[in-house]
Design an enzyme around this catalytic site. Sequence first.
Site, PDB file in Angstrom:
ATOM      1  N   LYS A  79       0.861  -1.185   0.000  1.00  0.00           N
ATOM      2  CA  LYS A  79       0.000   0.000   0.000  1.00  0.00           C
ATOM      3  C   LYS A  79       0.889   1.224   0.000  1.00  0.00           C
ATOM      4  O   LYS A  79       1.848   1.306   0.770  1.00  0.00           O
ATOM      5  CB  LYS A  79      -0.881  -0.021   1.257  1.00  0.00           C
ATOM      6  CG  LYS A  79      -1.785   1.159   1.401  1.00  0.00           C
ATOM      7  CD  LYS A  79      -3.214   0.795   1.067  1.00  0.00           C
ATOM      8  CE  LYS A  79      -4.038   1.988   0.673  1.00  0.00           C
ATOM      9  NZ  LYS A  79      -3.850   2.431  -0.721  1.00  0.00           N
ATOM     10  N   GLN A 100       7.404   3.911   3.703  1.00  0.00           N
ATOM     11  CA  GLN A 100       5.989   3.511   3.767  1.00  0.00           C
ATOM     12  C   GLN A 100       5.802   2.220   4.579  1.00  0.00           C
ATOM     13  O   GLN A 100       4.795   2.054   5.256  1.00  0.00           O
ATOM     14  CB  GLN A 100       5.471   3.309   2.341  1.00  0.00           C
ATOM     15  CG  GLN A 100       3.963   3.248   2.212  1.00  0.00           C
ATOM     16  CD  GLN A 100       3.314   4.626   2.180  1.00  0.00           C
ATOM     17  OE1 GLN A 100       3.785   5.510   1.485  1.00  0.00           O
ATOM     18  NE2 GLN A 100       2.247   4.792   2.927  1.00  0.00           N
ATOM     19  N   LYS A 103       5.721   3.313   8.177  1.00  0.00           N
ATOM     20  CA  LYS A 103       4.555   4.161   8.412  1.00  0.00           C
ATOM     21  C   LYS A 103       3.290   3.306   8.484  1.00  0.00           C
ATOM     22  O   LYS A 103       2.476   3.449   9.387  1.00  0.00           O
ATOM     23  CB  LYS A 103       4.423   5.172   7.274  1.00  0.00           C
ATOM     24  CG  LYS A 103       3.227   6.096   7.448  1.00  0.00           C
ATOM     25  CD  LYS A 103       2.942   6.890   6.205  1.00  0.00           C
ATOM     26  CE  LYS A 103       4.130   7.745   5.828  1.00  0.00           C
ATOM     27  NZ  LYS A 103       3.794   8.679   4.744  1.00  0.00           N
ATOM     28  N   LYS A 115       5.265   1.865  -3.221  1.00  0.00           N
ATOM     29  CA  LYS A 115       5.142   3.235  -3.746  1.00  0.00           C
ATOM     30  C   LYS A 115       5.332   3.172  -5.255  1.00  0.00           C
ATOM     31  O   LYS A 115       5.976   2.246  -5.765  1.00  0.00           O
ATOM     32  CB  LYS A 115       6.226   4.128  -3.133  1.00  0.00           C
ATOM     33  CG  LYS A 115       5.968   5.606  -3.280  1.00  0.00           C
ATOM     34  CD  LYS A 115       5.039   6.160  -2.210  1.00  0.00           C
ATOM     35  CE  LYS A 115       4.621   7.575  -2.497  1.00  0.00           C
ATOM     36  NZ  LYS A 115       3.836   8.169  -1.416  1.00  0.00           N
ATOM     37  N   GLY A 154      -3.228   8.013  -4.049  1.00  0.00           N
ATOM     38  CA  GLY A 154      -2.714   9.280  -4.581  1.00  0.00           C
ATOM     39  C   GLY A 154      -1.423   9.698  -3.890  1.00  0.00           C
ATOM     40  O   GLY A 154      -1.011   9.115  -2.891  1.00  0.00           O
ATOM     41  N   ASP A 155      -0.778  10.679  -4.455  1.00  0.00           N
ATOM     42  CA  ASP A 155       0.383  11.344  -3.846  1.00  0.00           C
ATOM     43  C   ASP A 155       0.547  12.647  -4.619  1.00  0.00           C
ATOM     44  O   ASP A 155      -0.394  13.080  -5.305  1.00  0.00           O
ATOM     45  CB  ASP A 155       1.639  10.458  -3.922  1.00  0.00           C
ATOM     46  CG  ASP A 155       2.812  11.028  -3.129  1.00  0.00           C
ATOM     47  OD1 ASP A 155       2.666  11.231  -1.925  1.00  0.00           O
ATOM     48  OD2 ASP A 155       3.879  11.310  -3.719  1.00  0.00           O
ATOM     49  N   THR A 198      -4.899  13.309   5.785  1.00  0.00           N
ATOM     50  CA  THR A 198      -3.481  13.495   6.136  1.00  0.00           C
ATOM     51  C   THR A 198      -3.294  14.786   6.926  1.00  0.00           C
ATOM     52  O   THR A 198      -2.624  14.803   7.966  1.00  0.00           O
ATOM     53  CB  THR A 198      -2.606  13.486   4.870  1.00  0.00           C
ATOM     54  OG1 THR A 198      -2.919  12.317   4.124  1.00  0.00           O
ATOM     55  CG2 THR A 198      -1.132  13.470   5.223  1.00  0.00           C
ATOM     56  N   ASN A 229      -2.848  19.038  -1.112  1.00  0.00           N
ATOM     57  CA  ASN A 229      -3.825  18.303  -0.314  1.00  0.00           C
ATOM     58  C   ASN A 229      -3.478  18.310   1.175  1.00  0.00           C
ATOM     59  O   ASN A 229      -4.327  18.607   2.018  1.00  0.00           O
ATOM     60  CB  ASN A 229      -3.928  16.866  -0.843  1.00  0.00           C
ATOM     61  CG  ASN A 229      -4.806  15.996   0.016  1.00  0.00           C
ATOM     62  OD1 ASN A 229      -4.315  15.185   0.787  1.00  0.00           O
ATOM     63  ND2 ASN A 229      -6.113  16.197  -0.070  1.00  0.00           N
ATOM     64  N   SER A 369      -6.885   5.448   4.101  1.00  0.00           N
ATOM     65  CA  SER A 369      -6.950   4.599   2.909  1.00  0.00           C
ATOM     66  C   SER A 369      -7.246   3.160   3.303  1.00  0.00           C
ATOM     67  O   SER A 369      -8.007   2.456   2.631  1.00  0.00           O
ATOM     68  CB  SER A 369      -5.616   4.638   2.153  1.00  0.00           C
ATOM     69  OG  SER A 369      -5.520   5.822   1.407  1.00  0.00           O
TER      70      SER A 369
HETATM   71  P1  NDP Z   1       0.073  17.957  -3.690  1.00  0.00           P
HETATM   72  O1  NDP Z   1       0.548  17.675  -5.060  1.00  0.00           O
HETATM   73  O2  NDP Z   1      -1.374  18.116  -3.432  1.00  0.00           O
HETATM   74  O3  NDP Z   1       0.804  19.260  -3.108  1.00  0.00           O
HETATM   75  C1  NDP Z   1       2.176  19.377  -3.037  1.00  0.00           C
HETATM   76  C2  NDP Z   1       2.525  20.804  -2.672  1.00  0.00           C
HETATM   77  O4  NDP Z   1       3.946  20.919  -2.545  1.00  0.00           O
HETATM   78  C3  NDP Z   1       2.119  21.805  -3.729  1.00  0.00           C
HETATM   79  O5  NDP Z   1       1.833  23.027  -3.120  1.00  0.00           O
HETATM   80  C4  NDP Z   1       3.370  21.911  -4.609  1.00  0.00           C
HETATM   81  O6  NDP Z   1       3.472  23.128  -5.284  1.00  0.00           O
HETATM   82  C5  NDP Z   1       4.463  21.779  -3.579  1.00  0.00           C
HETATM   83  N1  NDP Z   1       5.654  21.122  -4.183  1.00  0.00           N
HETATM   84  C6  NDP Z   1       5.717  19.922  -4.813  1.00  0.00           C
HETATM   85  N2  NDP Z   1       6.961  19.649  -5.242  1.00  0.00           N
HETATM   86  C7  NDP Z   1       7.703  20.700  -4.880  1.00  0.00           C
HETATM   87  C8  NDP Z   1       9.067  21.027  -5.033  1.00  0.00           C
HETATM   88  N3  NDP Z   1       9.921  20.199  -5.654  1.00  0.00           N
HETATM   89  N4  NDP Z   1       9.474  22.217  -4.524  1.00  0.00           N
HETATM   90  C9  NDP Z   1       8.620  23.045  -3.870  1.00  0.00           C
HETATM   91  N5  NDP Z   1       7.319  22.792  -3.703  1.00  0.00           N
HETATM   92  C10 NDP Z   1       6.876  21.642  -4.192  1.00  0.00           C
HETATM   93  O7  NDP Z   1       0.692  16.801  -2.783  1.00  0.00           O
HETATM   94  P2  NDP Z   1       0.266  16.359  -1.319  1.00  0.00           P
HETATM   95  O8  NDP Z   1      -0.187  17.534  -0.532  1.00  0.00           O
HETATM   96  O9  NDP Z   1      -0.591  15.185  -1.447  1.00  0.00           O
HETATM   97  O10 NDP Z   1       1.676  15.838  -0.752  1.00  0.00           O
HETATM   98  C11 NDP Z   1       2.610  16.679  -0.082  1.00  0.00           C
HETATM   99  C12 NDP Z   1       3.593  15.819   0.674  1.00  0.00           C
HETATM  100  O11 NDP Z   1       2.898  15.012   1.622  1.00  0.00           O
HETATM  101  C13 NDP Z   1       4.403  14.847  -0.176  1.00  0.00           C
HETATM  102  O12 NDP Z   1       5.672  14.674   0.426  1.00  0.00           O
HETATM  103  C14 NDP Z   1       3.605  13.558  -0.044  1.00  0.00           C
HETATM  104  O13 NDP Z   1       4.406  12.420  -0.285  1.00  0.00           O
HETATM  105  C15 NDP Z   1       3.203  13.647   1.409  1.00  0.00           C
HETATM  106  N6  NDP Z   1       2.052  12.839   1.804  1.00  0.00           N
HETATM  107  C16 NDP Z   1       0.827  12.992   1.202  1.00  0.00           C
HETATM  108  C17 NDP Z   1      -0.242  12.251   1.634  1.00  0.00           C
HETATM  109  C18 NDP Z   1      -1.618  12.468   1.090  1.00  0.00           C
HETATM  110  O14 NDP Z   1      -2.539  11.830   1.589  1.00  0.00           O
HETATM  111  N7  NDP Z   1      -1.818  13.340   0.130  1.00  0.00           N
HETATM  112  C19 NDP Z   1      -0.084  11.214   2.660  1.00  0.00           C
HETATM  113  C20 NDP Z   1       1.206  11.201   3.285  1.00  0.00           C
HETATM  114  C21 NDP Z   1       2.231  11.964   2.833  1.00  0.00           C
HETATM  115  P3  NDP Z   1       2.765  23.316  -6.722  1.00  0.00           P
HETATM  116  O15 NDP Z   1       1.321  23.631  -6.420  1.00  0.00           O
HETATM  117  O16 NDP Z   1       3.509  24.455  -7.325  1.00  0.00           O
HETATM  118  O17 NDP Z   1       2.953  22.033  -7.446  1.00  0.00           O
END
Ligand code: NDP
Length: 437
Positions: A79, A100, A103, A115, A154-155, A198, A229, A369
Amino acid sequence: SKKNADQPEFLQAVNEVLESLRPVIDANEELYRKNAILERITEPDRVLMFRVPWVDDKGQVQVNRGFRVQFNNSIGPYKGGLRLHPSVNLGIIKFLGFEQVFKNSLTSLPIGGGKGGSDFDPKGKSDREIMAFCQSFMTELCKYIGADVDVPAGDIGTGAREIGFMFGQYKRIRGMYEGVLTGKGLSYGGSLARTEATGYGLLYLTEELMKCHGESLEGKTVAVSGAGNVAIYAIEKAQQLGAKVVTCSDSTGWIYDEDGIDVALLKEVKEVKRARLTEYAAARKSAQYHEKKNGEHGVWTVKCDVALPCATQNELDIEDAKQLVANGVKVVCEGANMPTTLEATKYLQDSGVLFVCGKASNAGGVATSALEMSQNSERLSWTFEEVDAKLKTIMVNIYHNIDDAAKRYNMEGNYVAGANIAGFEKVVDAMLAQGVC
Ligand code: NDP
């Protein structure tokens, strides 16, 4: 090791986990060596890499590389999310898959670790192009996954729209209606509260951590990075719990909003319009927009009591950590995966900051999830309140588990070690019970 020399993020993650597990490894040295536990736990069960050809709106064929790393299924089906971002490579997917495993173990639910993703960039693509990519990606991936085998989610870059297209393609090719993906839309098997999970979970854990240290979020100033997200729902819950969140960011710049982030406006800009944060600033008087410049510290320069990095890996480095401490930060809990560098983590811990790593503090997403999987298995949907209450209980339990694990090894307050130990012990127990495999 030499064989993974081209995968710095993976080596970083392994190094960090094994380093903090040293007391456990020392205490079980012979058993682990005889059973090659460390060698087995750092080598994925399998790595799938494949071509993803799709046709763009100009009729041009594009080719991306797809990945799925099935890391460890000792305690349940693989997962973990699918990341769509140009920076994706094997080392990043392996680091995420490795983390993961622990976690998912921490959630107390029966899920193994995996992943996947692709170097595809969803930015600026039409809906039709996104669908073409997702269908092609799933055409290959569907051979290796299933509700009892491997359940992706998703991610970064993979939201409800992408999950929908992938689910449709899986159903079409495999002829099966099953919970093979999570993060689905509510009309076809998704769980209420998964979108919020999250970010909300991060705040439930942060709240419990602070409560156990005689503090609360009420009246505190919070800095959040990211505007995706995780960040959006972290901001929403922090404000519900009485804190004022004054920052957010995306990959091109960041916002300081002295009146506190307007979550409804942020959702409109990011979830509906899929626009830049400049639009947020344009619509709100109290907000200042700062262009992202290399070498500048962005949101971490702002004075805050609590910092919640929710964007991406290695976004909070040693200089950021020093700034935060100088500004009096008390709590740092990670919403993203590995946002804090190893050096910065050590600095924060040594400075007496309460620091919780993502594998514990952002586990609410994957936990929910797993609750989506349970609902799909029993073909029922639970109410928002039911899921949210379960999420809260899970996050509170995670905090106490990692706290207890750290105490058992005389590392009270080291929640990084606590998280690694608690996650690791369960997986190793299952691996030993299942013999050499
Ligand atoms: P999203 O794609 O929804 O958002 C990511 C955010 O981070 C956006 O604001 C994006 O900016 C910014 N971002 C992405 N890459 C970069 C980069 N290289 N430099 C600077 N800013 C960056 O992703 P999530 O919110 O889902 O995920 C965020 C983090 O949380 C990740 O590390 C993910 O692995 C982790 N995570 C997510 C979970 C989930 O349920 N969604 C669960 C557990 C962990 P922009 O809008 O410009 O792209």
